[in-house]
Design a protein around this motif. Structure first.
Motif, PDB file in Angstrom:
ATOM      1  N   GLU A  33      36.367  82.067  31.546  1.00 61.25           N
ATOM      2  CA  GLU A  33      36.100  81.951  32.974  1.00 61.25           C
ATOM      3  C   GLU A  33      34.602  82.092  33.249  1.00 61.25           C
ATOM      4  N   GLU A  34      34.050  81.104  33.964  1.00 55.53           N
ATOM      5  CA  GLU A  34      32.632  81.121  34.290  1.00 55.53           C
ATOM      6  C   GLU A  34      32.363  82.145  35.402  1.00 55.53           C
ATOM      7  N   GLU A  35      31.253  82.853  35.246  1.00 53.98           N
ATOM      8  CA  GLU A  35      30.873  83.851  36.240  1.00 53.98           C
ATOM      9  C   GLU A  35      30.335  83.161  37.487  1.00 53.98           C
ATOM     10  N   VAL A  36      30.874  83.499  38.613  1.00 56.24           N
ATOM     11  CA  VAL A  36      30.458  82.887  39.868  1.00 56.24           C
ATOM     12  C   VAL A  36      29.141  83.493  40.323  1.00 56.24           C
ATOM     13  N   SER A  37      28.159  82.633  40.650  1.00 55.64           N
ATOM     14  CA  SER A  37      26.851  83.098  41.105  1.00 55.64           C
ATOM     15  C   SER A  37      26.711  82.854  42.605  1.00 55.64           C
ATOM     16  N   TYR A  38      26.279  83.877  43.296  1.00 56.04           N
ATOM     17  CA  TYR A  38      26.058  83.774  44.731  1.00 56.04           C
ATOM     18  C   TYR A  38      24.567  83.742  45.055  1.00 56.04           C
ATOM     19  N   GLU A  39      23.757  83.456  44.049  1.00 53.38           N
ATOM     20  CA  GLU A  39      22.311  83.479  44.187  1.00 53.38           C
ATOM     21  C   GLU A  39      21.825  82.572  45.309  1.00 53.38           C
ATOM     22  N   GLY A  40      22.427  81.378  45.400  1.00 52.23           N
ATOM     23  CA  GLY A  40      21.958  80.408  46.387  1.00 52.23           C
ATOM     24  C   GLY A  40      22.829  80.298  47.626  1.00 52.23           C
ATOM     25  N   VAL A  41      23.705  81.277  47.842  1.00 52.55           N
ATOM     26  CA  VAL A  41      24.596  81.234  49.008  1.00 52.55           C
ATOM     27  C   VAL A  41      23.841  81.709  50.252  1.00 52.55           C
ATOM     28  N   MET A  42      23.790  80.859  51.271  1.00 52.24           N
ATOM     29  CA  MET A  42      23.111  81.220  52.508  1.00 52.24           C
ATOM     30  C   MET A  42      23.987  82.172  53.319  1.00 52.24           C
ATOM     31  N   THR A  43      23.413  83.274  53.729  1.00 49.63           N
ATOM     32  CA  THR A  43      24.163  84.280  54.483  1.00 49.63           C
ATOM     33  C   THR A  43      23.703  84.379  55.937  1.00 49.63           C
ATOM     34  N   GLU A  44      22.636  83.666  56.279  1.00 49.14           N
ATOM     35  CA  GLU A  44      22.120  83.719  57.642  1.00 49.14           C
ATOM     36  C   GLU A  44      21.518  82.375  58.019  1.00 49.14           C
ATOM     37  N   TYR A  45      21.798  81.940  59.226  1.00 49.36           N
ATOM     38  CA  TYR A  45      21.234  80.686  59.729  1.00 49.36           C
ATOM     39  C   TYR A  45      21.070  80.810  61.239  1.00 49.36           C
ATOM     40  N   SER A  46      19.828  80.725  61.694  1.00 50.06           N
ATOM     41  CA  SER A  46      19.561  80.840  63.127  1.00 50.06           C
ATOM     42  C   SER A  46      18.457  79.879  63.510  1.00 50.06           C
ATOM     43  N   GLU A  47      18.580  79.278  64.678  1.00 54.21           N
ATOM     44  CA  GLU A  47      17.580  78.344  65.182  1.00 54.21           C
ATOM     45  C   GLU A  47      16.923  78.907  66.438  1.00 54.21           C
ATOM     46  N   ASN A  48      15.631  78.570  66.574  1.00 54.93           N
ATOM     47  CA  ASN A  48      14.851  78.956  67.761  1.00 54.93           C
ATOM     48  C   ASN A  48      15.006  80.449  68.065  1.00 54.93           C
ATOM     49  N   MET A  49      14.586  81.234  67.089  1.00 51.34           N
ATOM     50  CA  MET A  49      14.753  82.684  67.192  1.00 51.34           C
ATOM     51  C   MET A  49      13.459  83.369  67.617  1.00 51.34           C
ATOM     52  N   SER A  50      13.604  84.418  68.397  1.00 50.14           N
ATOM     53  CA  SER A  50      12.509  85.311  68.772  1.00 50.14           C
ATOM     54  C   SER A  50      12.972  86.729  68.472  1.00 50.14           C
ATOM     55  N   ILE A  51      12.195  87.452  67.647  1.00 53.03           N
ATOM     56  CA  ILE A  51      12.583  88.790  67.217  1.00 53.03           C
ATOM     57  C   ILE A  51      11.446  89.757  67.496  1.00 53.03           C
ATOM     58  N   ALA A  52      11.746  90.877  68.132  1.00 50.29           N
ATOM     59  CA  ALA A  52      10.752  91.916  68.398  1.00 50.29           C
ATOM     60  C   ALA A  52      11.046  93.117  67.509  1.00 50.29           C
ATOM     61  N   MET A  53      10.018  93.638  66.834  1.00 49.14           N
ATOM     62  CA  MET A  53      10.177  94.792  65.963  1.00 49.14           C
ATOM     63  C   MET A  53       9.094  95.810  66.276  1.00 49.14           C
ATOM     64  N   SER A  54       9.457  97.085  66.235  1.00 50.85           N
ATOM     65  CA  SER A  54       8.503  98.157  66.510  1.00 50.85           C
ATOM     66  C   SER A  54       8.373  99.052  65.293  1.00 50.85           C
ATOM     67  N   GLU A  55       7.171  99.544  65.056  1.00 50.94           N
ATOM     68  CA  GLU A  55       6.898 100.397  63.907  1.00 50.94           C
ATOM     69  C   GLU A  55       6.457 101.767  64.391  1.00 50.94           C
ATOM     70  N   ASN A  56       7.414 102.660  64.523  1.00 52.52           N
ATOM     71  CA  ASN A  56       7.153 104.043  64.961  1.00 52.52           C
ATOM     72  C   ASN A  56       6.437 104.114  66.305  1.00 52.52           C
ATOM     73  N   GLY A  57       6.603 103.110  67.115  1.00 52.65           N
ATOM     74  CA  GLY A  57       5.986 103.110  68.429  1.00 52.65           C
ATOM     75  C   GLY A  57       4.490 102.905  68.425  1.00 52.65           C
ATOM     76  N   LEU A  58       3.889 102.727  67.220  1.00 50.81           N
ATOM     77  CA  LEU A  58       2.447 102.548  67.120  1.00 50.81           C
ATOM     78  C   LEU A  58       2.047 101.080  67.120  1.00 50.81           C
ATOM     79  N   LYS A  59       2.807 100.292  66.358  1.00 44.75           N
ATOM     80  CA  LYS A  59       2.559  98.855  66.293  1.00 44.75           C
ATOM     81  C   LYS A  59       3.863  98.114  66.515  1.00 44.75           C
ATOM     82  N   SER A  60       3.749  96.930  67.096  1.00 48.14           N
ATOM     83  CA  SER A  60       4.926  96.097  67.330  1.00 48.14           C
ATOM     84  C   SER A  60       4.615  94.663  66.906  1.00 48.14           C
TER      85      SER A  60
END
Length: 221
Positions: A33-60
């Motif tokens: 039995e061949e070992e199944v590889s998930y190396e190239g399996v896409m787990t996320e797909y999003s279009e036209n995304m805007s993401i805000a992240m904060s770093e300890n309230g000092l930098k964003s």
């Protein structure tokens, strides 16, 4: 009588044993039995995304991208931005207090290593006027270091430098030029020197760089 019975038993048993060995050796091997590889399996797909992240309230950071593709099951999990990305950095939570912007035609972020790689017309513009133009840039958000291994143009408040590779803190204050190639002369400098043809100082005529508290520049020759 015992010898006779034993000999008769062996005469009957040995042929059956030989047949069993022959059948066993001729049996087709079971498929592995061949070992199944998930190396190239896409787990996320999003279009036209805007993401805000904060770093300890000092930098964003504010990320804008037409496309995100994630590969969380890869050996080295990553997110890919094949259609480009724009990152806006600002102090605290005040989006009006922008400190820098980064734009690139392509980017990839390695989740475990917290390492960004941007490629294709990479541009960084800081609020103090410092600008970086290159074709490849790395940003390690763990060590807070920014670096490039290819030709780069860096514009500071005083000069425009041409260098093959550089390294700096992520605020682009402590700049270290790996292979300094020259300096693009400003119009005022050309007028002072009475020149009109040479726009780049050669390495053999490398000028001394004034050390300032706000801009610490080092060159490796």
């Amino acid at each position: 009588m015992l010898k006779y019975s034993l000999g008769r038993y062996l005469a009957v048993a040995l042929p059956f044993l030989g047949s069993a060995i022959l059948l066993f050796s001729c049996e087709a091997p079971k498929p592995v039995e061949e070992e199944v590889s998930y190396e190239g399996v896409m787990t996320e797909y999003s279009e036209n995304m805007s993401i805000a992240m904060s770093e300890n309230g000092l930098k964003s950071y504010y990320f804008e991208t037409p496309l995100i593709e994630g590969y969380a099951m890869a050996r080295d999990p990553y997110r890919e931005f094949r259609k480009g990305i724009k990152i806006t950095m600002y102090e605290g939570d005040d989006k009006e207090n922008i400190t820098a912007t980064l734009v690139a035609n392509y980017a990839i972020f390695y989740e475990n290593r917290k390492l960004w790689e941007a490629k294709g017309d990479v541009r960084i513009i800081k609020h103090d006027g410092t600008k970086v133009f290159t074709q490849q840039l790395f940003w390690n958000s763990t060590t807070k270091r920014v670096y490039s291994n290819v030709d780069t143009k860096i514009v500071t408040a005083d000069d425009t430098h041409l260098t093959e590779g550089f390294e700096s803190d992520e605020d682009l204050v402590e700049l270290n030029f790996r292979h300094w190639k020259g300096k693009v002369m400003m119009k005022e400098e050309m007028m002072q020197q009475g020149g009109d043809s040479t726009v780049v100082d050669k390495k053999s005529e490398e000028p001394q760089v004034e050390q300032k508290a706000s801009q610490n520049i080092k060159r490796d020759t």
